[in-house]
Design a protein around this motif. Sequence first.
Motif, PDB file in Angstrom:
ATOM      1  N   GLU A   4       0.834  -1.203   0.000  1.00  0.00           N
ATOM      2  CA  GLU A   4       0.000   0.000   0.000  1.00  0.00           C
ATOM      3  C   GLU A   4       0.868   1.252   0.000  1.00  0.00           C
ATOM      4  O   GLU A   4       0.586   2.217  -0.716  1.00  0.00           O
ATOM      5  N   THR A   7       2.295   1.786  -3.411  1.00  0.00           N
ATOM      6  CA  THR A   7       1.290   2.314  -4.347  1.00  0.00           C
ATOM      7  C   THR A   7       1.054   3.798  -4.100  1.00  0.00           C
ATOM      8  O   THR A   7       0.985   4.592  -5.050  1.00  0.00           O
ATOM      9  N   ARG A   8       0.948   4.174  -2.841  1.00  0.00           N
ATOM     10  CA  ARG A   8       0.755   5.578  -2.493  1.00  0.00           C
ATOM     11  C   ARG A   8       1.938   6.409  -2.988  1.00  0.00           C
ATOM     12  O   ARG A   8       1.763   7.500  -3.563  1.00  0.00           O
ATOM     13  N   VAL A  38      -3.054   2.081 -11.410  1.00  0.00           N
ATOM     14  CA  VAL A  38      -3.821   1.921 -10.166  1.00  0.00           C
ATOM     15  C   VAL A  38      -5.302   2.056 -10.493  1.00  0.00           C
ATOM     16  O   VAL A  38      -5.691   3.004 -11.186  1.00  0.00           O
ATOM     17  N   SER A  42      -9.270   2.955  -6.152  1.00  0.00           N
ATOM     18  CA  SER A  42      -8.237   2.893  -5.114  1.00  0.00           C
ATOM     19  C   SER A  42      -7.745   4.266  -4.673  1.00  0.00           C
ATOM     20  O   SER A  42      -7.176   4.406  -3.588  1.00  0.00           O
ATOM     21  N   HIS A  45      -8.842   5.493  -1.382  1.00  0.00           N
ATOM     22  CA  HIS A  45      -8.315   4.722  -0.255  1.00  0.00           C
ATOM     23  C   HIS A  45      -7.092   5.423   0.329  1.00  0.00           C
ATOM     24  O   HIS A  45      -6.824   5.323   1.533  1.00  0.00           O
TER      25      HIS A  45
END
Length: 203
Positions: A4, A7-8, A38, A42, A45
Motif C-alpha cells: 500500500e 502504491t501511495r 492503479v 483505489s 483509499h
Amino acid sequence: MARENATRHKLICEGLEGLMAHGYEGVGIGPILASADVPKGSFYHFFKSKDDFVGAIIEHYAEIWDGRRKDIFADERLSSLERLDAYLAVLEGTIQEEHPAGGCLLGVLGQTISGRSAMLRAKLAEAYRSWENSIAGLLQEAEKAGELRAGVDPQMAAVELIDAYEGAIIRVKLNDDLEAFARFRKLAIAKLRRDRDEQVRSA
C-alpha cells in the motif's frame, strides 16, 4: 502495508510529474491513475480529495529538497558560500536536465492556487519557511566566518534569494533561456560575498 505504501508513493511521484508539467488545473486524477496502473476506486483509499493528494505531493517534494540541502550544507570541505553555490549548481543542473518541464513545484502551485484551498496555501508556506530557514542558517555561518558582505541580514537575504530564484525560473520558461539561471547564480553569490576591500578594512 508495504504494498500500500509503495502504491501511495507511486501515485505521489506520478502526481508530482503531472503538476510540474501542467500545474494544478491541468492535472487530472484519471491520467495519473492510468500512468501508475492503479484502479480508479483505489485513489480514495489513499487520499480524501485532489487537494489532499496535492498536499501530500507538496510534503514529498519539500522532504526531497530539504534532504538535499542538508547533505550539501553539511559538507565541511567547502566554505559556507561555496556550499550555497554548490546547492545552486545542483538546482541549475536539475533545471537543465528537466527543461522545459522542470522548475519549482512551489512556484508552479503558488501561482495557481492562491484563491483555492487554505490547506494547500499553508503547506506551501511551510515549505517556503523551511527552505528560507535552511539558507538563512547557512548564511549565518558565512557571517560568523567573515564571508558575508557587511550589512547583509541572513534571513532577509534568504528570502530575497528564493524570490530571485523563482523569477529566474520564470525567465527560463518564458524565454527558453537556460542562461537566466546561470546569471542568477553568479549574481546571487557575488552580492553575498564579502569583497576584498572589506577584508582589508577588517584586517
